[in-house]
Write an enzyme that holds these catalytic residues in place. Structure first.
Site, PDB file in Angstrom:
ATOM      1  N   ASP A 123       0.863  -1.179   0.000  1.00 35.87           N
ATOM      2  CA  ASP A 123       0.000   0.000   0.000  1.00 35.87           C
ATOM      3  C   ASP A 123       0.905   1.237   0.000  1.00 35.87           C
ATOM      4  O   ASP A 123       2.121   1.124   0.083  1.00 35.87           O
ATOM      5  CB  ASP A 123      -0.929  -0.012   1.208  1.00 35.87           C
ATOM      6  CG  ASP A 123      -0.167   0.210   2.486  1.00 35.87           C
ATOM      7  OD1 ASP A 123       1.076   0.074   2.469  1.00 35.87           O
ATOM      8  OD2 ASP A 123      -0.791   0.512   3.501  1.00 35.87           O
TER       9      ASP A 123
ATOM     10  N   ASP B 255      -7.755  -7.810   0.600  1.00 32.96           N
ATOM     11  CA  ASP B 255      -6.728  -7.995   1.625  1.00 32.96           C
ATOM     12  C   ASP B 255      -7.324  -7.548   2.943  1.00 32.96           C
ATOM     13  O   ASP B 255      -8.225  -6.706   2.983  1.00 32.96           O
ATOM     14  CB  ASP B 255      -5.517  -7.106   1.361  1.00 32.96           C
ATOM     15  CG  ASP B 255      -5.778  -5.684   1.801  1.00 32.96           C
ATOM     16  OD1 ASP B 255      -6.495  -4.982   1.070  1.00 32.96           O
ATOM     17  OD2 ASP B 255      -5.326  -5.295   2.892  1.00 32.96           O
TER      18      ASP B 255
ATOM     19  N   CYS C 126     -11.576 -29.431   6.883  1.00 26.71           N
ATOM     20  CA  CYS C 126     -10.622 -28.439   6.362  1.00 26.71           C
ATOM     21  C   CYS C 126      -9.356 -29.159   5.882  1.00 26.71           C
ATOM     22  O   CYS C 126      -8.965 -30.175   6.430  1.00 26.71           O
ATOM     23  CB  CYS C 126     -10.288 -27.422   7.453  1.00 26.71           C
ATOM     24  SG  CYS C 126      -8.892 -26.350   7.060  1.00 26.71           S
TER      25      CYS C 126
ATOM     26  N   CYS D 180      -6.265 -27.741   5.710  1.00 25.29           N
ATOM     27  CA  CYS D 180      -5.011 -27.097   6.109  1.00 25.29           C
ATOM     28  C   CYS D 180      -4.137 -28.078   6.877  1.00 25.29           C
ATOM     29  O   CYS D 180      -4.623 -29.105   7.346  1.00 25.29           O
ATOM     30  CB  CYS D 180      -5.297 -25.836   6.932  1.00 25.29           C
ATOM     31  SG  CYS D 180      -5.481 -26.126   8.703  1.00 25.29           S
TER      32      CYS D 180
ATOM     33  N   CYS E   7      -5.577 -29.208  10.251  1.00 23.15           N
ATOM     34  CA  CYS E   7      -6.853 -29.921  10.325  1.00 23.15           C
ATOM     35  C   CYS E   7      -6.900 -31.223   9.549  1.00 23.15           C
ATOM     36  O   CYS E   7      -7.675 -32.106   9.892  1.00 23.15           O
ATOM     37  CB  CYS E   7      -7.976 -29.027   9.794  1.00 23.15           C
ATOM     38  SG  CYS E   7      -8.225 -27.534  10.754  1.00 23.15           S
TER      39      CYS E   7
ATOM     40  N   HIS F 199      -4.172 -21.848   9.805  1.00 26.45           N
ATOM     41  CA  HIS F 199      -5.526 -22.310   9.476  1.00 26.45           C
ATOM     42  C   HIS F 199      -6.337 -21.196   8.821  1.00 26.45           C
ATOM     43  O   HIS F 199      -6.982 -21.411   7.784  1.00 26.45           O
ATOM     44  CB  HIS F 199      -6.247 -22.813  10.727  1.00 26.45           C
ATOM     45  CG  HIS F 199      -7.711 -23.033  10.498  1.00 26.45           C
ATOM     46  ND1 HIS F 199      -8.205 -24.198   9.960  1.00 26.45           N
ATOM     47  CD2 HIS F 199      -8.776 -22.218  10.661  1.00 26.45           C
ATOM     48  CE1 HIS F 199      -9.524 -24.087   9.812  1.00 26.45           C
ATOM     49  NE2 HIS F 199      -9.895 -22.892  10.241  1.00 26.45           N
TER      50      HIS F 199
END
Lengths: 416, 518
Positions: free
Chosen positions: A108, A283, A321, A323, A326, A359
């Site tokens: 930014d 974002d 999930c 990830c 998980c 996660h």
């Protein structure tokens, strides 16, 4: 000749440092799937970009971040300008080298943080004026400073310095001044940008909640033909209905073959609605910040694992999930982390924060992957239905702003 | 040499090499191999185990432990798992009920990679001394919610339930730096003797598919005060023992010089003696220590130090300066250094990152700085022990090791450097505050109203990389979040403070220029 042909194509467009290729469009909503090829490789849109404020994503190694599938993350110009500073960035060879990240970075402009954090900051035509907090010296931060710093950072996508005003400001004259000044500052940014061949400068649409002002800003900004376009000034406490109206109004006017970035958006519902409204990139620090407070973002809602009820919960953070925390322990790279273990160390050992960050980032990236697949299969409306269905106990609890916004693009959440 | 068949199947320890038991050089370095029943893990010794805090290697998530941490095992403390939360004082520690497909709940609860072996003891290393002391049937432990009494029976039940690979029975320890009086020392030996006998008398199932190897504690008191206990280990309990957990390495010459402890001396020796530096480690290796726990390792990473020593040490001309054991990565001299943290290091941090990044992370107080230092420092220690083993394995291993050890002492500074960087936040279970102490942690902000103002500014004007998109209901939540950060949080937040730099520095950094119009 090749470039010229590409330019003329109806599904892809190139500028000096990026290529945008439209892969699919939803036949009901304005949702799109595309491939954005940046100097550090391609990324699939729609996309969520996690925020590595100070060149580090809150305890994750770049390797762990890469393994979530992330190929574009944010750094903050304001923070990197203070630490490590331009001189170090130049000596090291930019932010990619500094953090060992061989994928894309977006920065930014740093102006927003200046305005919101410095008490005596005032915005003038030259730039942001403020008193050095340390010794009270009057200082000036200009669009040229921001470009110079972002050139030193070497980000794949740079943002223009803009004049930001809270969208809810009642001062229409000031709002108009901010919008018009942002356009003038874009011109200064373009002129000051030293590496347009390897870094993309995006403009930022301003204009508060006034749709006519937003349209005017869109026309002015689009005329300057930046490689990508951001919609700014939102997520500052305005009503969600107003927020959606602004996004919808802008996406309607923006050229089809350019990436559209809605800044500061990160709640899962916001992402799904904004994708339906035709936005591509988002974002937000919320997923990673909330992780540090013990919160897990799941498809069934946000859960706070610090609560005593999770102390003896031996299930994964989120059932189903994929990830590394998980997924079933039999699978490659799976850790077999349970809610009980995260609870055990939440607010005690940094590792719990790392696990939840991993996660949550995975959740956000995966949500956008699923949205993209749905667009490609032309099943985006069904995806949106399923998403809200899992998140809320019944249709009566759906947020009305989301129902309204989606109805505007052809999805009626309240009907099957 | 292999230990005889009486040793439980939990573990076998093979001494590959040790000095012949000549009368003079009784205590000597040795080379061994530890194998666990039913597991693939084989640990070559001398070696070390990582020390965990609340079941994790500080700052290293389990996936990074599996991929990048070069350690064979992890030391865990029961007191880290059995606190009584304020909201639920009667709670049974959840870890006892954790399902475990491999029959090892301690492993499963902590998500520790199965390739690592677990050592369970009652207390953290180093342990916080308890004001109450121990009784005939219990010890005082320090949990995150305060002191508790742990009875010998409860501890044994906990070990049975958690099934670590290695368990250390309770010992009566003071955890104080002062040497206990002879009277206290004698009582320590008597109680420990009772407790260890009781431990084996009550062992329910020695045929479990997931056996637990017992490492009997050897007390940090002189041999003359605990010889009866040691004889008991050697004569009555030897068939149950898999190893010794040694609280003071100075006992080793007494053990090895006695011809009557032949079997005891075939057991692997785990140092829980808190060596202060690599010099102490080498001394303990030379006395015949096999396995080490190294509390200084987590501490140097928190202090922002990257270890730089190696074994055998580099050859160096006698005139040159003493080498440091580590370098302070917070120092601005590393700001633009693209060099690895230590020359020739092959760890994850050194092969993927450089000194400048670690310096930046420490200066920005980003958690990743400590993570990278942990991966590096553990790799340095792992390489150190690999070097020790390589040296011992040479034909004239003993002499080569002693020569290299002497050179190490000559070449390296005996003190680990003190880091100048700010450490991670200390937590309640790390220390017990004493009256009159200063604050351990810097406050997140100097004034509450400033934090509030900041939180509000963010909540009302969020944008790229700052805060979440706001529903009207969110500003309050964000203020609450920010305030919560002041009290406690799972990590360190990005300091969104105004630049703490004077005008000259801001100009120099390209941040802004001096405003000539004002």
């Amino acid at each position: 000749m090749w470039a010229a042909r590409r330019m003329a194509s109806t599904t892809s467009a190139s500028s000096a440092a990026l290529t945008f290729e439209l892969v699919a469009k939803c036949s009901t909503t304005r949702a799109r799937a595309s491939i954005l090829t940046l100097p550090h490789g391609p990324v699939n849109l729609p996309l969520f970009m996690p925020v590595a404020t100070q060149a580090s994503l809150k305890g994750l190694t770049p390797e762990q971040l890469e393994d979530t599938g992330c190929r574009l993350c944010l750094n903050n110009t304001y923070h990197l300008g203070l630490r490590p500073g331009q001189e170090v960035l130049d000596a090291v060879g930019g932010a990619h080298k500094l953090q060992g990240w061989n994928h894309n970075i977006l920065t930014d402009s740093g102006g927003f943080q200046m305005v919101s954090l410095l008490k005596l900051a005032t915005i003038t035509e030259e730039g942001v004026r403020f008193l050095s907090p340390h010794d009270g010296t009057p200082m000036l931060l200009t669009p040229e400073h921001s470009m110079s710093l972002q050139n030193s950072i070497g980000s794949d996508i740079m943002m223009q310095l803009d004049d930001v005003l809270v969208t809810t400001s009642p001062d229409a004259a000031r709002m108009r001044e901010a919008m018009e000044r942002s356009v003038r500052w874009l011109d200064r940014c373009i002129a000051a940008h030293k590496r347009p061949d390897v870094q993309n400068l995006f403009c930022i649409i301003q204009g508060g909640l006034d749709l006519e002002m937003r349209r005017e800003c869109c026309r002015e900004m689009v005329a300057r033909d930046t490689p990508g376009i951001a919609i700014g000034g939102l997520s500052g406490g305005e009503a969600k209905d107003d927020f959606c109206r602004v996004v919808a109004c802008c996406t309607e006017l923006l050229p089809e073959l350019k990436p559209r970035y809605v800044m500061g958006i990160g709640y899962p519902e916001d992402l799904v609605v904004c994708v339906a409204l035709g936005a591509d990139m988002f974002d937000c620090v919320w997923p990673t910040r909330t992780a540090r407070f013990g919160n897990a973002v799941t498809k069934f809602g946000v859960i706070n694992l610090k609560r005593e009820m999770y102390a003896g919960d031996f299930g994964p953070i989120e059932e189903g999930c994929g990830c590394p925390c998980c997924r079933p322990i039999e699978q490659e790279g799976a850790m077999g982390v349970t809610r009980a273990f995260v609870h055990h160390n939440a607010a005690k050992e940094t590792v719990s924060a790392h696990l939840l960050t991993l996660h949550n980032v995975w959740y956000q990236l995966n949500l956008m992957r699923e949205a993209r697949e749905a667009v490609i299969a032309d099943k985006f409306p069904a995806f949106a239905h399923e998403f809200f269905d899992r998140l809320y106990p019944d249709r009566k609890s759906y947020p009305s702003w989301a129902v309204t916004a989606l109805r505007g693009v052809g999805i009626d959440l309240l009907k099957p | 040499m292999t230990t005889d068949g009486d040793v439980p199947a939990a573990m076998t320890f093979e001494l590959l090499k040790s000095v012949p038991a000549s009368a003079a050089a009784a205590a000597a370095a040795r080379l061994g191999r530890l194998a666990l029943g039913g597991r693939k893990s084989v640990i070559d010794t001398p070696n070390y185990f990582a020390i965990t805090s609340r079941g994790v290697v500080p700052h290293v998530s389990p996936d990074n432990v599996a991929r990048h941490l070069k350690t064979g095992g992890a030391y865990m403390a029961l007191e880290d798992f059995i606190e009584r939360p304020q909201q639920n004082l009667e709670r049974r520690p959840p870890i006892y009920d954790h399902p475990s497909p491999n029959g090892r709940p301690l492993h499963s609860f902590t998500a520790l990679p199965t390739s690592l072996i677990t050592v369970l003891s009652a207390r953290r290393l180093p342990a916080v001394p308890a004001p109450l002391g121990n009784s005939n049937r219990s010890v005082s432990i320090f949990t995150s919610t305060g002191f508790q009494v742990l009875t010998t029976k409860d501890y044994q039940a906990a070990v049975e339930a958690l099934r670590p690979d290695i368990a250390i029975p309770l010992a009566d320890l003071t955890h104080k730096e002062l040497t206990p009086t002879s009277k206290r020392a004698l009582r320590m030996a008597e109680r420990t003797d009772d407790w260890v006998r009781e431990w084996f008398a009550d062992q329910p199932d020695t045929n479990s598919p997931n056996p637990i190897a017992t490492f009997a504690p050897v007390l940090p008191v002189s041999y003359s005060l605990q010889w009866e206990y040691i004889e008991r280990l050697s004569e009555d309990l030897i068939s149950h023992l898999s190893g010794l957990a040694i609280y003071d390495a100075d006992i080793l010459p007494d053990l090895t010089s006695s011809t009557s402890y032949g079997n005891l001396n075939l057991l692997p020796r785990l140092s829980v003696a808190v060596p202060a530096s690599p010099h102490h480690m080498l001394r303990q290796v030379s006395l015949g220590m096999d396995l080490f726990t190294l509390p200084f390792l987590n501490a140097v990473s928190d202090a922002g130090i990257a270890l730089t020593f190696s074994f055998p040490p580099p050859a160096q001309a006698p005139s040159s300066d003493i080498l440091p054991l580590g370098i302070d990565m917070s120092s601005t001299e590393h700001q633009t250094s693209l060099a690895p943290l230590a020359a020739n290091c092959t760890c994850y941090a050194c092969t993927n990152h450089h000194a400048a990044y670690v310096q930046h992370l420490l200066s920005a107080r980003e958690m990743l700085g400590w993570t990278l230092l942990q991966l590096h420092n553990h790799a340095v220690v792992a390489a150190f022990f690999a070097g020790v083993r390589r040296t011992l394995a040479q034909e004239d291993g003993e002499a080569a090791f002693e020569a290299a050890r002497a050179r190490f002492y000559a070449v390296y500074d005996p003190e680990l450097p003190a880091g100048t960087g700010e450490r991670p936040r200390a937590r309640g279970y790390h220390f017990k505050s004493q009256g009159g102490e200063g604050k351990r942690n810097k406050p997140g902000w100097s004034k509450l109203d400033e934090a509030e103002a900041e939180a509000k500014a963010q909540a009302t004007g969020a944008r790229a990389g700052d805060v979440a998109g706001g529903e009207e209901s969110k500003p309050d939540a964000d203020v609450a979040d920010a305030l919560q950060r002041l009290l406690v949080s799972g990590g360190i937040d990005t300091p969104v403070t105004p630049p703490d730099a004077d005008a000259e520095e801001l100009c120099h950094k390209g941040f802004a220029e001096v405003d000539k119009q004002q």
